[in-house]
Write an enzyme that holds these catalytic residues in place. Sequence first.
Site, mmCIF file in Angstrom:
data_model
loop_
_atom_site.group_PDB
_atom_site.id
_atom_site.type_symbol
_atom_site.label_atom_id
_atom_site.label_comp_id
_atom_site.label_asym_id
_atom_site.label_seq_id
_atom_site.Cartn_x
_atom_site.Cartn_y
_atom_site.Cartn_z
ATOM 1 N N HIS A 68 0.848 -1.201 0.000
ATOM 2 C CA HIS A 68 0.000 0.000 0.000
ATOM 3 C C HIS A 68 0.883 1.252 0.000
ATOM 4 C CE1 HIS A 68 0.808 -0.690 4.272
ATOM 5 N NE2 HIS A 68 0.446 0.554 4.545
ATOM 6 N N HIS A 70 1.430 3.842 2.109
ATOM 7 C CA HIS A 70 2.067 4.487 3.267
ATOM 8 C C HIS A 70 3.585 4.455 3.116
ATOM 9 C CE1 HIS A 70 -1.579 4.208 6.200
ATOM 10 N NE2 HIS A 70 -1.555 5.335 5.526
ATOM 11 N N ASP A 72 6.019 4.125 5.126
ATOM 12 C CA ASP A 72 6.812 3.088 5.805
ATOM 13 C C ASP A 72 6.750 1.754 5.050
ATOM 14 O OD1 ASP A 72 4.097 2.914 6.644
ATOM 15 O OD2 ASP A 72 4.663 1.706 8.377
ATOM 16 N N HIS A 73 6.017 1.762 3.917
ATOM 17 C CA HIS A 73 5.945 0.562 3.060
ATOM 18 C C HIS A 73 6.432 0.823 1.631
ATOM 19 C CE1 HIS A 73 3.694 -2.090 5.861
ATOM 20 N NE2 HIS A 73 3.435 -0.912 6.408
ATOM 21 N N HIS A 157 -7.631 -1.187 5.622
ATOM 22 C CA HIS A 157 -6.508 -0.319 6.032
ATOM 23 C C HIS A 157 -6.537 1.050 5.363
ATOM 24 C CE1 HIS A 157 -2.762 0.696 7.884
ATOM 25 N NE2 HIS A 157 -2.171 0.893 6.723
ATOM 26 N N ASP A 178 -0.284 -4.151 5.810
ATOM 27 C CA ASP A 178 -1.124 -3.678 6.917
ATOM 28 C C ASP A 178 -2.574 -3.957 6.553
ATOM 29 O OD1 ASP A 178 1.203 -2.784 8.031
ATOM 30 O OD2 ASP A 178 0.831 -0.655 7.690
ATOM 31 N N GLU A 203 1.439 -8.530 9.781
ATOM 32 C CA GLU A 203 1.789 -7.394 10.644
ATOM 33 C C GLU A 203 1.310 -7.692 12.062
ATOM 34 O OE1 GLU A 203 -0.332 -4.302 11.773
ATOM 35 O OE2 GLU A 203 -1.924 -4.262 10.273
ATOM 36 N N HIS A 414 6.492 -6.040 11.589
ATOM 37 C CA HIS A 414 5.791 -4.770 11.789
ATOM 38 C C HIS A 414 5.158 -4.697 13.178
ATOM 39 C CE1 HIS A 414 3.177 -1.323 10.903
ATOM 40 N NE2 HIS A 414 3.796 -1.173 9.746
#
Length: 600
Positions: A68, A70, A72-73, A157, A178, A203, A414
């Site tokens: 996705h 975000h 942090d991904h 999410h 996530d 996660e 995660h």
Amino acid sequence: MPEIRVTPLGAGQDVGRSCILVSIAGKNVMLDCGMHMGFNDDRRFPDFSYITQNGRLTDFLDCVIISHFHLDHCGALPYFSEMVGYDGPIYMTHPTQAICPILLEDYRKIAVDKKGEANFFTSQMIKDCMKKVVAVHLHQTVQVDDELEIKAYYAGHVLGAAMFQIKVGSESVVYTGDYNMTPDRHLGAAWIDKCRPNLLITESTYATTIRDSKRCRERDFLKKVHETVERGGKVLIPVFALGRAQELCILLETFWERMNLKVPIYFSTGLTEKANHYYKLFIPWTNQKIRKTFVQRNMFEFKHIKAFDRAFADNPGPMVVFATPGMLHAGQSLQIFRKWAGNEKNMVIMPGYCVQGTVGHKILSGQRKLEMEGRQVLEVKMQVEYMSFSAHADAKGIMQLVGQAEPESVLLVHGEAKKMEFLKQKIEQELRVSCYMPANGETVTLPTSPSIPVGISLGLLKREMAQGLLPEAKKPRLLHGTLIMKDSNFRLVSSEQALKELGLAEHQLRFTCRVHLHDTRKEQETALRVYSHLKSILKDHCVQHLPDGSVTVESILIQAAAPSEDPGTKVLLVSWTYQDEELGSFLTSLLKKGLPQAPS
């Protein structure tokens, strides 16, 4: 022996810079390529040197999958592809493909243009990186090459988030990214079928949390916002551009309308319009209620929420501001926080998880004196509230997904080590599934067994052994037994026993062919002629003339009928089972040649 190897380069006993390396049946896949928001040095990116020691990345990796948008991904993706050097395919869903470059560019502007950071990717690098992306649809099986295939499942999410199944032959891994097992005001719940992978990588952000009722949390949130603005205070809600922002905007919009409140609500400039655009574009990814009402009313066009101008932060009087980013690590949310932190009438509500090192994490941990850039100390007098509107699965949701997918093993990423340990024990004790939680750089090796133990009923075994002693039958047996799978156990039983256990009646599928003959006699006489003709030719077959006038050859049935429109023509209906297809085709061809003339 075949094996699956997993090495977290990021998100191993940690939240941030998700990046997991998976080797399955000789194929190498990188799952996510994120950055850590708590660092401004080399630690912000995963340690790619782990892969590049033995040559070019493209030669080693078969593909990269992004779950996705975000950061942090996906935040390290341009650095990885354009600066470290990767030319292979990058897979993500269509909404992720659309939104990812916008968030990457927003973050680049903060890091480079405002903070002046060096060794960071450029705008052109983001564009070049996105050219390597292959967008996928939900439930679409994508062949990466002749052996490796991937499939995306809905993760909830955020808009476009997906779980991915990676499969090579009979071996498979599911990576959740996530996900959220609870539907909310704008997205549905995550879903996956009973795919029984060798390994589920999940996660574990909220590994020890079981959330209270969502309605109670919403009521509490509205109460705190309302009380703060009633006493003249300002409320800051740090959010990421898409996701919780829309969820909380819908909630406040409805409350403001119902209470007829006039206090202004603002949202970071430009992002509301972008969010609206993408929610309209990808409406099939939202929940059922929004899809149904979308034609009459777009839930994302807000009457009470206006675009924010930075000058508004100094305005007197109460207001509510949604500002990005969500962890107070940079950008507009941090600027507003610094201005409002000194007034005890004000409040900051943190609606999601904050990684270590961010201002958000510090104030949630109880710090009230913060050292900012330039060694300035900021004293926090405003009220700090944490209210979990996070779109991550809680412990109950994670257990639910593991139960749904029925994996052989589970691997946790995660999450924080202590919380992971708790969940690991829970999974092993309650679900009786082996569970792993490697740290960054640590490799877990799982042997995979290509064989499946199958129990066989004694009756079927005896019958098959007896059949083996008999001379070979003329017709091959199409069905020897039935494989029954129940509670992950396999049994081989006779077809009669399987039908009985499942409460099913036996059905027979027959094929019928029509043969037209010129014959003025009655149907019974035509059938008798057919019987005599076949009896004289088929010496080795059982040919019978039945009382109802039909003819049988073994299991093949032949009936004569007279069409009403032409009494001088007879139709022979030749029907057979799949097992007797060869004989049925032969008889049909024979009868099409006609019958010998009967003596007059």
